[in-house]
Scaffold this motif. Structure first.
Motif, PDB file in Angstrom:
ATOM      1  N   PRO A  37      27.457  57.386  50.084  1.00 21.20           N
ATOM      2  CA  PRO A  37      28.388  56.909  50.885  1.00 21.20           C
ATOM      3  C   PRO A  37      28.048  55.398  51.375  1.00 21.20           C
ATOM      4  N   VAL A  38      26.828  55.118  51.777  1.00 26.30           N
ATOM      5  CA  VAL A  38      26.589  53.627  52.091  1.00 26.30           C
ATOM      6  C   VAL A  38      26.823  52.532  51.016  1.00 26.30           C
ATOM      7  N   ILE A  39      26.488  53.189  49.620  1.00 22.35           N
ATOM      8  CA  ILE A  39      26.395  52.417  48.561  1.00 22.35           C
ATOM      9  C   ILE A  39      28.008  51.966  48.361  1.00 22.35           C
ATOM     10  N   MET A  40      28.704  53.122  48.395  1.00 25.64           N
ATOM     11  CA  MET A  40      30.163  53.064  48.418  1.00 25.64           C
ATOM     12  C   MET A  40      30.845  51.929  49.196  1.00 25.64           C
ATOM     13  N   LEU A  41      30.297  52.097  50.356  1.00 28.16           N
ATOM     14  CA  LEU A  41      30.836  51.390  51.454  1.00 28.16           C
ATOM     15  C   LEU A  41      30.799  49.895  51.452  1.00 28.16           C
ATOM     16  N   ILE A  42      29.334  49.546  50.718  1.00 26.67           N
ATOM     17  CA  ILE A  42      28.876  48.105  50.630  1.00 26.67           C
ATOM     18  C   ILE A  42      29.862  47.614  49.490  1.00 26.67           C
ATOM     19  N   ILE A  43      29.791  48.453  48.280  1.00 25.75           N
ATOM     20  CA  ILE A  43      30.660  47.935  47.104  1.00 25.75           C
ATOM     21  C   ILE A  43      32.151  47.915  47.505  1.00 25.75           C
ATOM     22  N   ILE A  44      32.715  48.869  47.869  1.00 21.20           N
ATOM     23  CA  ILE A  44      34.248  48.649  48.267  1.00 21.20           C
ATOM     24  C   ILE A  44      34.538  47.774  49.128  1.00 21.20           C
ATOM     25  N   SER A  45      33.906  47.830  50.218  1.00 22.77           N
ATOM     26  CA  SER A  45      33.995  46.646  51.357  1.00 22.77           C
ATOM     27  C   SER A  45      34.005  45.151  50.560  1.00 22.77           C
ATOM     28  N   TYR A  46      33.070  44.900  49.972  1.00 24.95           N
ATOM     29  CA  TYR A  46      33.080  43.618  49.192  1.00 24.95           C
ATOM     30  C   TYR A  46      34.307  43.294  48.480  1.00 24.95           C
ATOM     31  N   ALA A  47      34.619  44.449  47.501  1.00 24.92           N
ATOM     32  CA  ALA A  47      35.609  44.219  46.721  1.00 24.92           C
ATOM     33  C   ALA A  47      36.788  44.191  47.456  1.00 24.92           C
ATOM     34  N   PHE A  48      37.129  44.544  48.681  1.00 21.25           N
ATOM     35  CA  PHE A  48      38.558  44.557  49.266  1.00 21.25           C
ATOM     36  C   PHE A  48      38.539  43.466  50.292  1.00 21.25           C
ATOM     37  N   ALA A  49      37.434  42.975  50.473  1.00 22.35           N
ATOM     38  CA  ALA A  49      37.341  41.871  51.695  1.00 22.35           C
ATOM     39  C   ALA A  49      37.787  40.573  51.112  1.00 22.35           C
ATOM     40  N   VAL A  50      39.147  40.510  51.199  1.00 20.14           N
ATOM     41  CA  VAL A  50      40.043  39.344  50.617  1.00 20.14           C
ATOM     42  C   VAL A  50      40.216  38.457  51.810  1.00 20.14           C
ATOM     43  N   GLU A  51      39.737  37.255  51.757  1.00 17.48           N
ATOM     44  CA  GLU A  51      39.847  36.193  52.696  1.00 17.48           C
ATOM     45  C   GLU A  51      40.770  35.497  52.145  1.00 17.48           C
ATOM     46  N   VAL A  52      41.860  35.181  52.831  1.00 14.64           N
ATOM     47  CA  VAL A  52      43.219  34.416  52.514  1.00 14.64           C
ATOM     48  C   VAL A  52      42.741  32.899  52.384  1.00 14.64           C
ATOM     49  N   ARG A  53      42.811  32.045  51.538  1.00 17.30           N
ATOM     50  CA  ARG A  53      42.376  30.812  51.477  1.00 17.30           C
ATOM     51  C   ARG A  53      43.373  29.780  50.442  1.00 17.30           C
ATOM     52  N   ASP A  54      43.277  28.729  50.945  1.00 12.26           N
ATOM     53  CA  ASP A  54      44.299  27.631  50.010  1.00 12.26           C
ATOM     54  C   ASP A  54      45.551  28.210  49.535  1.00 12.26           C
ATOM     55  N   VAL A  55      46.374  28.534  50.431  1.00  4.59           N
ATOM     56  CA  VAL A  55      47.867  29.037  49.872  1.00  4.59           C
ATOM     57  C   VAL A  55      48.648  27.984  49.569  1.00  4.59           C
ATOM     58  N   PRO A  56      49.207  27.692  48.344  1.00  2.22           N
ATOM     59  CA  PRO A  56      49.599  26.458  48.054  1.00  2.22           C
ATOM     60  C   PRO A  56      51.270  26.491  48.699  1.00  2.22           C
ATOM     61  N   THR A  57      51.111  25.284  49.235  1.00  3.48           N
ATOM     62  CA  THR A  57      52.147  24.876  50.464  1.00  3.48           C
ATOM     63  C   THR A  57      52.905  23.510  49.946  1.00  3.48           C
ATOM     64  N   LEU A  58      54.203  23.669  50.130  1.00  4.24           N
ATOM     65  CA  LEU A  58      55.157  22.515  49.829  1.00  4.24           C
ATOM     66  C   LEU A  58      55.873  22.099  50.953  1.00  4.24           C
ATOM     67  N   VAL A  59      56.063  20.782  51.062  1.00  8.42           N
ATOM     68  CA  VAL A  59      56.633  20.234  52.298  1.00  8.42           C
ATOM     69  C   VAL A  59      58.012  19.708  51.965  1.00  8.42           C
ATOM     70  N   LEU A  60      58.778  19.798  52.810  1.00  8.16           N
ATOM     71  CA  LEU A  60      60.186  19.251  52.597  1.00  8.16           C
ATOM     72  C   LEU A  60      60.206  18.472  54.156  1.00  8.16           C
ATOM     73  N   ASP A  61      59.855  17.112  54.210  1.00 11.10           N
ATOM     74  CA  ASP A  61      59.987  16.410  55.425  1.00 11.10           C
ATOM     75  C   ASP A  61      61.241  15.582  55.359  1.00 11.10           C
ATOM     76  N   LEU A  62      62.193  15.940  56.425  1.00 14.08           N
ATOM     77  CA  LEU A  62      63.239  15.173  56.331  1.00 14.08           C
ATOM     78  C   LEU A  62      63.296  14.345  57.610  1.00 14.08           C
ATOM     79  N   ASP A  63      62.252  14.482  58.424  1.00 14.90           N
ATOM     80  CA  ASP A  63      61.935  13.660  59.775  1.00 14.90           C
ATOM     81  C   ASP A  63      61.320  12.420  59.321  1.00 14.90           C
ATOM     82  N   ARG A  64      60.619  12.460  58.522  1.00 18.22           N
ATOM     83  CA  ARG A  64      59.575  11.371  57.801  1.00 18.22           C
ATOM     84  C   ARG A  64      59.154  10.263  59.040  1.00 18.22           C
ATOM     85  N   THR A  65      58.368  10.925  60.069  1.00 16.93           N
ATOM     86  CA  THR A  65      57.943  10.024  61.207  1.00 16.93           C
ATOM     87  C   THR A  65      56.519  10.268  61.304  1.00 16.93           C
ATOM     88  N   GLU A  66      55.804   9.470  62.302  1.00 19.45           N
ATOM     89  CA  GLU A  66      54.712   9.729  62.582  1.00 19.45           C
ATOM     90  C   GLU A  66      54.169  11.040  62.947  1.00 19.45           C
TER      91      GLU A  66
END
Lengths: 413, 309
Positions: A37-66
């Motif tokens: 069980p403890v081995i499974m816990l460590i393996i599966i937890s690492y596999a599922f531990a998804v940290e969300v990073r660098d989601v591609p983001t597009l900008v539509l800037d109609l204000d165009r201000t500072e």
């Protein structure tokens, strides 16, 4: 003839002792039940531990201000969002989202800069405008977000990050403007009131309790502890079939050993193994994954032992009604693992399920285990909160043990 | 009252097979009773019914005065049962296996130690205390199971083919153990495929297709054989032809080949001239012909064959 209670207790210990010998004699299964069980816990937890990073983001800037440029920079500076470019109009946004180039689009309408007072001689007018910002609310904001929902977990994290950053941007910019007022004005009641009003979030804000950094792992590990604790129950699912296969059941049923004693005796060592596993996994969760443990450890171990007992009672029942080892193992695997992942509330919250499914999920003991484990681990609550899950576990354990005794005949078919 | 008593005992299995078909049996206290019969005759089922680990579909059985259905657990306190398969744990040592049975029967401390030492000595296993059950020879395994079945000094022993697959020396030792128990007053019911073992019993029952077709002392059973048994010797190369020729002989009830001799069950010794004529017609020389005392085996094979036809 009635079997006396003292006989039942004696027989239980006789069987339990023998069962411990069996487990010790087989080093591979000893290792598997003790450390699996403890081995499974460590393996599966690492596999599922998804940290969300660098989601591609597009900008539509109609204000165009500072102001709009400042907001875009702030969003790009987060770990979660990554600004990959700008679009010229809405159709450009649509195309990029369709092509899955971008997962998130930030649309800044005209008027963002205009929300902030332009420098003028009317300093009190500026203060009033800044104070009014606090009342804008999320509907009045000229900023909107479009998100690709095909990956709900990353979508949710991305949107929460964007909202949080927008709030922070508005509040900080407004405060900076207040700070720029001459020091003679800083003590004016209007200015102080404006500051106070800016303490509250401007737009709708998500407040995360218990797990403020929203680490997926924190949420996952306690749930996983409950799920891997079903492993001993799967071992128990084969014990009766094993005795039958090696021919020892026939000798055993011809002795006066009480039925209840044979069954509880077989479960007892596995409950102890479960407790050992809980302690080991607690150490792994705290030591390896850095989780804070906020509850009462003694209560936690006791309730997890109860949970293990309920799972074992189910495994034992399978062992009795399914006459061969392989089939018993498969049935318990299908019963515990798959619903364990999807019905237990580990990934999909039970409160969000339709009523019938919610009832099904609640009566499934793994759900109770996941709930208790999470509640005690992260929230640090006690019986006053988890009592209903404890009730379900006692109920399921007792019913399954009773059914097992009922179906277990001290006879050869 | 009999130690074992059954009346019209029936066990029918799903699919319609009747393993035990109206068995009436009485075994007296202190008796050594043998059950013989071909495979599938219902011997194992009978013992399981007596051991209260199988429910009869009809009739009643009492063992040591207890009903095997209503008082099954009381029966189990009075019996020692040895199933046909190795009934103990192969991963446990000899001593642990015995300790486990002591745990079940609540034998503690000094009493337990004495009983285990006594039984290990009795079974000749004293030197193998620490050896795992699965690593014992076939004969030692059987002795260990018998020792386990004796822990609580049962009044009745039910043994299902206890010496099958065991070498002759171990078989003899096993029967010496049984004789000792028998003289100590234990009632023993033993199923066996071996006729020499059947011959050691006080009484023997022959089971065939779920019924006990005869049941008596070995001597009386042998007397049931009609006619005489003649041992015929012919040259080794002519054995097969001679056996076939003798089968055709009128007045011959059964023919069995035993290595260099042929035993035939004939209506009487006056068959000799016809026998010589038949063999002469085949060109087979008769070396020797003499009457021999009937054996259990012949008696049983004759009884089963005469049932079958």
């Amino acid at each position: 003839m009635r079997t006396h209670a003292s006989n039942i207790i004696r027989h239980t210990f006789a069987i339990a002792r023998k069962e411990i010998w069996h487990i010790i004699r087989d080093p591979i299964s000893l290792f598997l039940v003790g450390f699996g069980p403890v081995i499974m816990l460590i393996i599966i937890s690492y596999a599922f531990a998804v940290e969300v990073r660098d989601v591609p983001t597009l900008v539509l800037d109609l204000d165009r201000t500072e102001a709009s440029r400042e907001l875009i920079e702030r969003l790009d500076a987060t770990e979660v969002l990554d600004v990959i470019g700008t679009a010229d109009d809405m159709s450009g946004v649509e195309r990029a989202m369709d092509a899955r180039m971008a997962r998130v689009a930030v649309v800044i309408d005209r008027g963002l800069e205009a929300m902030f007072p332009a420098p003028s001689g009317d300093l009190l007018g500026m203060v009033a405008q800044l104070a009014a910002l606090a009342q804008v609310g999320d509907r009045g904001l000229p900023v909107s977000y479009i998100v690709d929902g095909t990956e709900p977990i990353s979508a949710e994290t991305a949107i929460e990050t964007a909202i949080k950053e927008t709030n922070a941007f508005l509040v900080e910019r407004a405060r900076a403007l207040l700070d720029m007022l001459p020091s003679s004005m800083q003590n004016l009641p209007e200015v102080q009131r404006a500051r106070e009003q800016l303490e509250t979030p401007i737009a709708l804000e998500v407040i995360t309790h218990y797990n403020p950094e929203e680490k997926t792992l924190w949420d996952l590990v306690p749930a996983m502890i409950a799920i891997v604790l079903t492993m001993p129950a799967m071992s128990v699912a084969t014990v009766i079939a094993k005795e039958r296969d090696q021919g020892t059941l026939e000798f055993l049923v011809a002795t006066p050993a009480a039925r209840l004693a044979i069954l509880t005796g077989k479960m007892l060592p596995y409950v102890l193994i479960g407790v050992f596993n809980v302690l080991l996994m607690y150490l792994a969760a705290v030591g390896v994954f850095g989780l804070p443990f906020r509850g009462n450890l003694l209560l936690y171990v006791a309730l997890m032992a109860l949970y293990e007992f309920a799972c074992l009672a189910i495994g034992l029942f399978f062992s009795i009604v399914i006459p061969n080892q392989e089939a018993a193992l498969w049935v318990s695997l299908m019963f515990f693992l798959f619903p364990g992942f999807f019905l237990s509330g580990m990934f999909f919250p039970i409160v969000a399920m339709p009523l019938e499914m919610r009832m099904e999920a609640m009566s499934f003991p793994v759900s109770g285990g996941v709930f208790i484990s999470r509640s005690l681990f992260l929230q640090g609550v006690g019986l006053d909160v988890v009592w209903w899950a404890v009730g379900i576990l006692i109920y399921v354990g007792a019913i399954m043990l009773a059914l097992s005794v009922l179906f277990f005949k001290k006879r050869i078919a | 009252m009999s130690m074992i008593h059954t009346e019209a005992l029936v066990r029918r299995f799903r699919g319609g097979v009747i393993a035990v078909d109206g068995l009436d049996l009485d075994v007296e206290e202190g008796e050594l009773f043998g059950i013989v019969g071909p495979d599938g005759a219902g011997k194992t089922t009978t013992l399981r019914l007596l051991a209260a680990i199988m429910k009869p579909t009809g009739g009643i059985a009492t063992v040591a005065g207890y009903d095997t259905v209503r008082e099954a657990e009381a029966v189990k306190r009075e019996i020692g049962y040895m199933p046909q398969q190795f009934g103990l744990y192969p991963d446990l040592s000899v001593e642990e296996n015995l300790n486990f049975v002591c745990d079940i029967f609540g034998l503690e401390g000094e009493e337990r130690r004495r009983r285990i030492d006594e039984l290990l000595g009795f079974a000749g296993l004293s030197e193998f205390r620490k050896r795992r059950g699965g690593h014992l020879s076939g004969g030692m395994q059987k002795k260990l199971v018998l020792a386990s079945a004796l822990i609580h000094k049962p009044r009745v022993l039910l043994l299902d083919e206890p010496t099958t697959g065991v070498d002759p020396v171990a078989r003899r030792q096993f029967w010496e153990m049984l004789s000792e128990l028998h003289s100590g007053g234990t009632t023993i019911v033993v199923c066996t495929p071996y006729m020499d073992e059947a011959e050691r019993c006080n009484r023997v029952g022959l089971m065939y297709e779920g019924r006990m077709i005869v049941c008596d002392t070995p001597a009386a059973l042998k007397r049931m054989l009609p006619g005489v048994v003649l041992a015929v010797s012919v040259p080794p190369r002519a054995m097969i032809d001679a056996e076939q020729a003798l089968r055709r002989l009128p007045g011959v009830l059964d023919v069995q080949a035993y290595g260099d001799r042929i035993h035939l069950i004939a209506s009487g010794p006056e068959i000799r001239p016809e026998l010589e004529a038949v063999l002469a017609a085949e060109g087979i020389k008769l070396l020797d012909l003499r009457p021999v005392p009937p054996r259990m085996e012949e008696a049983f094979i004759y009884m089963i064959r005469s049932r079958g036809s």
